[in-house]
Design a protein around this motif. Structure first.
Motif, PDB file in Angstrom:
ATOM      1  N   UNK A 148       0.820  -1.206   0.000  1.00  0.00           N
ATOM      2  CA  UNK A 148       0.000   0.000   0.000  1.00  0.00           C
ATOM      3  C   UNK A 148       0.857   1.259   0.000  1.00  0.00           C
ATOM      4  N   UNK A 149       1.954   1.220   0.739  1.00  0.00           N
ATOM      5  CA  UNK A 149       2.873   2.362   0.747  1.00  0.00           C
ATOM      6  C   UNK A 149       3.378   2.656  -0.665  1.00  0.00           C
ATOM      7  N   UNK A 150       3.724   1.610  -1.390  1.00  0.00           N
ATOM      8  CA  UNK A 150       4.243   1.751  -2.744  1.00  0.00           C
ATOM      9  C   UNK A 150       3.164   2.277  -3.693  1.00  0.00           C
ATOM     10  N   UNK A 151       1.962   1.700  -3.620  1.00  0.00           N
ATOM     11  CA  UNK A 151       0.881   2.121  -4.507  1.00  0.00           C
ATOM     12  C   UNK A 151       0.451   3.558  -4.201  1.00  0.00           C
ATOM     13  N   UNK A 181     -14.362   1.541 -10.631  1.00  0.00           N
ATOM     14  CA  UNK A 181     -12.928   1.555 -10.304  1.00  0.00           C
ATOM     15  C   UNK A 181     -12.673   2.163  -8.930  1.00  0.00           C
ATOM     16  N   UNK A 182     -11.867   1.433  -8.154  1.00  0.00           N
ATOM     17  CA  UNK A 182     -11.410   1.885  -6.841  1.00  0.00           C
ATOM     18  C   UNK A 182     -12.560   2.148  -5.865  1.00  0.00           C
ATOM     19  N   UNK A 183     -13.607   1.368  -5.996  1.00  0.00           N
ATOM     20  CA  UNK A 183     -14.697   1.368  -5.018  1.00  0.00           C
ATOM     21  C   UNK A 183     -14.896  -0.075  -4.567  1.00  0.00           C
ATOM     22  N   UNK A 229     -18.394  -6.184  -9.078  1.00  0.00           N
ATOM     23  CA  UNK A 229     -17.502  -6.025 -10.232  1.00  0.00           C
ATOM     24  C   UNK A 229     -16.459  -4.929 -10.032  1.00  0.00           C
ATOM     25  N   UNK A 230     -16.314  -4.423  -8.828  1.00  0.00           N
ATOM     26  CA  UNK A 230     -15.318  -3.408  -8.561  1.00  0.00           C
ATOM     27  C   UNK A 230     -13.906  -3.901  -8.825  1.00  0.00           C
ATOM     28  N   UNK A 231     -13.035  -2.972  -9.168  1.00  0.00           N
ATOM     29  CA  UNK A 231     -11.645  -3.326  -9.465  1.00  0.00           C
ATOM     30  C   UNK A 231     -10.742  -2.147  -9.133  1.00  0.00           C
ATOM     31  N   UNK A 236      -7.221  -0.963  -0.337  1.00  0.00           N
ATOM     32  CA  UNK A 236      -6.195  -1.971  -0.081  1.00  0.00           C
ATOM     33  C   UNK A 236      -6.564  -3.340  -0.651  1.00  0.00           C
ATOM     34  N   UNK A 237      -7.848  -3.634  -0.742  1.00  0.00           N
ATOM     35  CA  UNK A 237      -8.270  -4.956  -1.213  1.00  0.00           C
ATOM     36  C   UNK A 237      -7.808  -5.250  -2.644  1.00  0.00           C
TER      37      UNK A 237
END
Length: 338
Positions: free
Chosen positions: A83-86, A243-245, A250-252, A262-263
């Motif tokens: 997560x730190x990297x992303x 996206x990002x939810x 179907x979220x991604x 984080x998921x």
């Protein structure tokens, strides 16, 4: 002594410079494949379409991050987990918007954002640390594969396949089938251009019915409302809402300069002494190479093209190969450590 092989090729025959994939190759330090998201509406930053813009920013940010490892004078750039990297990479894209005076616009409208996936493998001390977001892939020692494909793509690919087959049955030529299928896939059934063949009420009703039925059969656990939203809005008008939810099935996840849950961040950690080969690849390869190296992966690519050129069969996709472009940009990076 290391063996390193790399290959990347843009999908557009007339514009190889428009390749939205990027590579990071830093021997004995780290490697990455970044896949820029195909632009939806022609948005450009720094003279590049938005997906290439995001891809190149992330490429540079990863290079800076890898070079900083072990440097006590740069504590904020020391590896502290996925997560730190992303988050660090997301901030780099965010800063790119600021530099282009686009922050207000992209905050208000996701359609204007650049986006990309990332697969990074970094040598940190005596370990290989892997961080992944999106559908680029990794193979370690020829058999340990990490690639997170998103079911949402199956919905839009099914829309395209069903539209293609509908017009094919009417004896329309390949170019027409591809053009009309793209119109449905990208714009959805509720946003077709007035007066176009795909705006006909009877045609749309049939295509919606076929697409919804095929998607429900293929993805029975996905709520009908999510499938309907994608069929109605297509990639341009609906996909970004997933996206990002974390609420939708179907979220991604994807890098776009804003928060990533984080998921959606995948990590792996390997003792470096146990790693013989590292292979990274973008999703332009629909089939894994049977062995290590560019030759094996390009052979797999040729086999896919021979079997399913238009990507409406086993390798169904939101795009297919045409007279002017391949299905997607493709990138492979292989590193043999021993």
């Amino acid at each position: 002594m290391q063996q390193l092989e790399a290959f990347t090729l843009g999908k557009k025959f007339s514009a190889p410079h428009a390749n939205e994939d990027s590579l990071v190759i830093m021997p004995n330090r780290g490697y990455a494949v970044i896949d820029g998201v195909t632009d939806r509406n022609g948005t450009r930053y720094n003279g590049m379409l938005s997906g290439q813009f995001a891809s190149r920013i992330v490429q540079g940010a990863i290079e800076k991050f890898i070079l900083a490892q072990g440097d006590a004078s740069q504590p904020d750039l020391q590896y502290a987990g996925g997560m730190h990297f992303i988050d660090y990479l997301g901030r780099a894209i965010h800063a790119g918007y600021v530099a282009n005076d686009a922050l207000d616009a992209v905050t208000a409208d996701w359609k204007l954002r650049g986006g990309c996936t990332v697969m990074a493998a970094m040598i940190i001390g005596d370990r290989l640390e892997v961080v992944a977001l999106g559908d680029s892939g990794l193979r370690i020692n020829g058999n340990d594969v990490l690639q997170v494909l998103k079911p949402l793509d199956d919905v839009t690919a099914i829309m395209r396949r069903e539209t293609w087959r509908y017009f094919e049955a009417l004896d329309r030529d390949t170019e027409t089938c591809d053009r009309l299928a793209a119109a449905i896939t990208w714009l959805g059934t509720r946003h077709q251009a007035a007066g176009s063949e795909t705006a006909d009420a009877g045609v749309l009703a049939e295509l919606e019915s076929r697409s919804l039925a095929a998607c429900r059969a293929h993805l029975p656990a996905v709520p009908a409302a999510e499938i309907e939203a994608l069929v109605h809005g297509g990639i341009c008008h609906a996909q970004g809402d997933f996206q990002n939810v974390t609420g939708p099935v179907l979220g991604y996840g994807g890098l776009d300069g804003f928060a990533v849950p984080e998921r959606y961040v995948e990590t792996r950690s390997y003792p470096l002494a146990e790693v013989e080969t590292i292979e990274l690849f973008s999703d332009g390869y629909f089939k894994l190479g049977e062995g290590f190296g560019v030759a094996a992966w390009e052979q797999a690519f040729r086999e896919v093209e021979a079997e399913d050129l238009h990507k409406i069969g086993r390798y169904m996709s939101t795009k297919g190969t045409t007279d002017i472009a391949l299905t997607d940009d493709r990138t492979y990076l292989g590193v043999r450590l021993k």
